[in-house]
Motif scaffolding. Structure first.
Motif, short mmCIF file in Angstrom:
data_model
loop_
_atom_site.label_atom_id
_atom_site.label_comp_id
_atom_site.label_asym_id
_atom_site.label_seq_id
_atom_site.Cartn_x
_atom_site.Cartn_y
_atom_site.Cartn_z
N UNK A 180 0.82 -1.21 0.00
CA UNK A 180 0.00 0.00 0.00
C UNK A 180 0.85 1.26 0.00
N UNK A 181 1.86 1.29 0.87
CA UNK A 181 2.60 2.54 1.09
C UNK A 181 3.62 2.81 -0.01
N UNK A 182 4.08 1.77 -0.72
CA UNK A 182 5.09 1.99 -1.75
C UNK A 182 4.52 2.10 -3.16
N UNK A 183 3.36 1.49 -3.41
CA UNK A 183 2.80 1.52 -4.76
C UNK A 183 1.60 2.44 -4.90
N UNK A 184 0.92 2.77 -3.79
CA UNK A 184 -0.24 3.63 -3.87
C UNK A 184 -1.44 2.98 -4.52
N UNK A 185 -1.53 1.65 -4.51
CA UNK A 185 -2.68 0.98 -5.14
C UNK A 185 -3.94 1.25 -4.35
N UNK A 186 -5.06 1.18 -5.05
CA UNK A 186 -6.36 1.33 -4.40
C UNK A 186 -6.68 0.06 -3.59
N UNK A 187 -7.61 0.20 -2.65
CA UNK A 187 -7.98 -0.94 -1.81
C UNK A 187 -8.49 -2.11 -2.65
N UNK A 188 -9.37 -1.82 -3.61
CA UNK A 188 -9.92 -2.89 -4.45
C UNK A 188 -8.83 -3.52 -5.30
N UNK A 189 -7.88 -2.71 -5.77
CA UNK A 189 -6.78 -3.24 -6.58
C UNK A 189 -5.91 -4.19 -5.77
N UNK A 190 -5.63 -3.83 -4.51
CA UNK A 190 -4.82 -4.71 -3.67
C UNK A 190 -5.54 -6.03 -3.41
#
Length: 351
Positions: A166-176
């Protein structure tokens, strides 16, 4: 077909509308978009049904006729929806209704557009928030450390891996939550990428720094020890029960980190604050805005530009908090009045 026809219900035409949108929209419609449109139309049908004295728990799509879409009924429903929904949600629902009623006119189900007098509320001009480096450090410690108790749902190695992605790629919650084991790709040059499927089913490959790779690898080792060797198509992040992690459970997990770390809760869903933090951190570090745009998966550079504005706001706040301001106030001296050339000429003029 006229607007007075009582036989056509919302539920009779909503799927045809969605099929038409999928055909005519440049990018088509994925399942998430179809569901979002369907839910918005159902919300309007439900509100029209309630305003007419109906049961709010009833299946309104099957009960509300298209003929209920009159100017007066829509205005009453709109007032109710504005009172019960956030501005962004209300704005989206108005947009969906406009598309739906325009399609109904083209198909002959409506004679006039009942949305002409509606003005959707503007979204609040709120700059994206984000956590400071110190706050992220506190969150990382909470996510990584085993906690007291015997709750089997706790899985520190998994939580640290989630935090790292989360903290290094900035992906959205649904994407993760949609990541699979096969989403982690090891390149021949030693680089590790995570393949993300974003909005509109667009794919982007995001590089992972070594620290995040180490966290994910430690989790994958435990994952295999618990559930056996995973298939590449299997979900990457699982609950301790073996079920796939979903956005609701992810946000609940992040909210627990926030509470235990004692950091401020950011507006919006909990996990999304990591996206803001990642973006603002990159902007502060001098990463070009187009590169940040690609990382976040923004279609429009203007969307990424919001983070530039937010970071500039942080800079202004830092300047206002500077202790040098106090130094300048304490050492301020009264300035002598400025003497202009005309004043000097008057003074030197003979009496």
């Amino acid at each position: 077909m006229s607007v007075t026809d009582e036989t056509v219900m919302f539920g009779d035409v909503v799927e045809d509308f969605l099929t038409d949108r999928a055909t005519l929209t440049r990018r088509g419609l994925n399942d998430k978009s179809r569901n979002a449109y369907r839910q918005d139309i159902a919300a309007w049908a439900r509100q029209l049904h309630v305003d007419d004295g109906g049961d709010p728990e009833a299946e309104a799509l099957a009960l509300v006729p298209i003929s209920a879409l009159t100017d007066q009924n829509v205005r009453i429903a709109y007032r109710s929806l504005r009172e019960s929904s956030a501005a962004a949600t209300c704005q989206r629902r108005v947009g969906t209704l406009r598309l739906f009623t325009h399609w109904l006119q083209l198909e002959g189900h409506l004679l006039v557009d009942p949305t002409l007098r509606i003005e959707a509320p503007e979204r609040p001009s709120r700059l994206p928030a984000g956590w400071s480096v110190d706050e992220l450090r506190r969150l990382a410690r909470v996510a990584s450390a085993p906690r007291e108790g015997t709750d089997r749902r706790r899985w520190p190695t998994r939580d640290r891996a989630i935090f790292a992605v989360l903290v290094t790629t900035g992906v959205r919650a649904a994407e993760l939550c949609d990541l699979t084991v096969g989403s982690i790709r090891r390149e021949p040059d030693g680089e590790t990428l995570v393949r993300v499927i974003g909005k509109g089913d667009k794919q982007r490959n995001l590089p992972m720094p070594p620290e995040a790779v180490d966290a994910v690898d430690a989790y994958l080792a435990e994952l295999e020890a618990r559930f056996g060797s995973p298939d590449p198509a299997d979900g990457l992040f699982l609950l301790t029960s073996g079920k796939r992690l979903r956005p609701g459970a992810l946000n609940h997990l992040v909210e627990t980190w926030i509470r235990l770390a004692g950091v401020p809760k950011q507006p919006g869903e909990a996990a999304h604050a990591f996206r803001h933090s990642a973006a603002k951190g990159l902007i502060r570090s001098g990463v070009p805005v187009p590169a940040v745009q690609g990382l976040l998966g923004h279609e429009d550079l203007k969307t990424t530009g919001i983070y530039v504005k937010a970071t500039a706001s942080d800079t202004r706040d830092a300047v206002l908090l500077s202790p040098a301001r106090e130094v300048l106030r304490e050492t301020a001296v009264a300035s002598e009045p400025i003497v202009t050339r005309e004043d000097r000429a008057v003074r030197e003029r003979p009496a």
